[in-house]
Design a protein around this motif. Sequence first.
Motif, PDB file in Angstrom:
ATOM      1  N   GLY A 143       0.829  -1.200   0.000  1.00  0.00           N
ATOM      2  CA  GLY A 143       0.000   0.000   0.000  1.00  0.00           C
ATOM      3  C   GLY A 143       0.863   1.249   0.000  1.00  0.00           C
ATOM      4  N   VAL A 144       0.205   2.394   0.174  1.00  0.00           N
ATOM      5  CA  VAL A 144       0.868   3.701   0.124  1.00  0.00           C
ATOM      6  C   VAL A 144       0.908   4.289   1.524  1.00  0.00           C
ATOM      7  CG1 VAL A 144       0.751   6.011  -0.862  1.00  0.00           C
ATOM      8  CG2 VAL A 144       0.055   4.056  -2.221  1.00  0.00           C
ATOM      9  N   VAL A 145       2.068   4.821   1.905  1.00  0.00           N
ATOM     10  CA  VAL A 145       2.231   5.450   3.216  1.00  0.00           C
ATOM     11  C   VAL A 145       1.485   6.779   3.222  1.00  0.00           C
ATOM     12  CG1 VAL A 145       3.895   6.386   4.867  1.00  0.00           C
ATOM     13  CG2 VAL A 145       4.478   4.371   3.518  1.00  0.00           C
ATOM     14  N   VAL A 146       0.597   6.960   4.219  1.00  0.00           N
ATOM     15  CA  VAL A 146      -0.167   8.209   4.320  1.00  0.00           C
ATOM     16  C   VAL A 146       0.223   9.037   5.546  1.00  0.00           C
ATOM     17  CG1 VAL A 146      -2.150   7.416   2.992  1.00  0.00           C
ATOM     18  CG2 VAL A 146      -2.099   7.010   5.441  1.00  0.00           C
ATOM     19  N   SER A 147       0.938   8.420   6.518  1.00  0.00           N
ATOM     20  CA  SER A 147       1.332   9.167   7.708  1.00  0.00           C
ATOM     21  C   SER A 147       2.580   8.550   8.326  1.00  0.00           C
ATOM     22  CB  SER A 147       0.200   9.158   8.739  1.00  0.00           C
ATOM     23  OG  SER A 147       0.639   9.709   9.961  1.00  0.00           O
ATOM     24  N   ILE A 148       3.495   9.427   8.819  1.00  0.00           N
ATOM     25  CA  ILE A 148       4.686   8.965   9.534  1.00  0.00           C
ATOM     26  C   ILE A 148       4.792   9.709  10.859  1.00  0.00           C
ATOM     27  CG2 ILE A 148       5.975   8.248   7.497  1.00  0.00           C
ATOM     28  CD1 ILE A 148       7.499  10.918   7.692  1.00  0.00           C
ATOM     29  N   GLY A 149       3.671  10.072  11.455  1.00  0.00           N
ATOM     30  CA  GLY A 149       3.647  10.923  12.643  1.00  0.00           C
ATOM     31  C   GLY A 149       4.086  10.259  13.922  1.00  0.00           C
ATOM     32  N   MET A 150       4.095   8.934  13.998  1.00  0.00           N
ATOM     33  CA  MET A 150       4.441   8.234  15.233  1.00  0.00           C
ATOM     34  C   MET A 150       5.871   7.706  15.159  1.00  0.00           C
ATOM     35  SD  MET A 150       0.869   6.166  15.564  1.00  0.00           S
ATOM     36  CE  MET A 150       0.591   6.077  13.798  1.00  0.00           C
ATOM     37  N   ASN A 151       6.465   7.428  16.328  1.00  0.00           N
ATOM     38  CA  ASN A 151       7.813   6.869  16.376  1.00  0.00           C
ATOM     39  C   ASN A 151       7.794   5.412  15.950  1.00  0.00           C
ATOM     40  OD1 ASN A 151       8.887   9.231  17.341  1.00  0.00           O
ATOM     41  ND2 ASN A 151       8.668   8.634  19.484  1.00  0.00           N
ATOM     42  N   LYS A 152       8.598   5.074  14.935  1.00  0.00           N
ATOM     43  CA  LYS A 152       8.748   3.710  14.419  1.00  0.00           C
ATOM     44  C   LYS A 152       7.429   3.104  13.940  1.00  0.00           C
ATOM     45  CE  LYS A 152      12.892   2.672  16.991  1.00  0.00           C
ATOM     46  NZ  LYS A 152      13.611   1.691  17.770  1.00  0.00           N
ATOM     47  N   THR A 153       6.469   3.935  13.600  1.00  0.00           N
ATOM     48  CA  THR A 153       5.176   3.450  13.098  1.00  0.00           C
ATOM     49  C   THR A 153       4.755   4.289  11.911  1.00  0.00           C
ATOM     50  OG1 THR A 153       4.525   2.809  15.327  1.00  0.00           O
ATOM     51  CG2 THR A 153       2.780   2.970  13.703  1.00  0.00           C
ATOM     52  N   ILE A 154       4.283   3.618  10.858  1.00  0.00           N
ATOM     53  CA  ILE A 154       3.733   4.317   9.698  1.00  0.00           C
ATOM     54  C   ILE A 154       2.299   3.845   9.507  1.00  0.00           C
ATOM     55  CG2 ILE A 154       5.929   4.684   8.538  1.00  0.00           C
ATOM     56  CD1 ILE A 154       5.396   2.231   6.837  1.00  0.00           C
ATOM     57  N   THR A 155       1.495   4.705   8.904  1.00  0.00           N
ATOM     58  CA  THR A 155       0.127   4.341   8.556  1.00  0.00           C
ATOM     59  C   THR A 155       0.086   4.119   7.052  1.00  0.00           C
ATOM     60  OG1 THR A 155      -0.695   5.728  10.347  1.00  0.00           O
ATOM     61  CG2 THR A 155      -2.281   5.034   8.681  1.00  0.00           C
ATOM     62  N   VAL A 156      -0.396   2.939   6.655  1.00  0.00           N
ATOM     63  CA  VAL A 156      -0.406   2.548   5.250  1.00  0.00           C
ATOM     64  C   VAL A 156      -1.838   2.337   4.798  1.00  0.00           C
ATOM     65  CG1 VAL A 156       0.405   0.851   3.574  1.00  0.00           C
ATOM     66  CG2 VAL A 156       1.828   1.424   5.531  1.00  0.00           C
TER      67      VAL A 156
END
Length: 83
Positions: A13-26
């Motif tokens: 999928g496509v990354v939509v958020s990198i706001g958290m530490n060591k976590t991305i939202t896909v």
Amino acid sequence: MTNNTEQKRTMSGVVVSIGMNKTITVKVDAKKRHPKYKKFYRTSSKFHVHDEKETAVVGDMVRFVECRPLSKTKRWRLLEVVK
């Protein structure tokens, strides 16, 4: 004796958020077909993915795999950044 023939689910999928530490939202998009009317429609889901080295940025296409629960919402681990 453990059975290692079990396949882990892999998605991309496509990354939509990198706001958290060591976590991305896909965001994962899918095309489904309506059972009665036979028309295709789009649906999407968001997943929290563990990115240990924080290599992914917003807009990247990534592949991720199922793993043990890492937090309340995180059950996926980053495999690779495709592009």
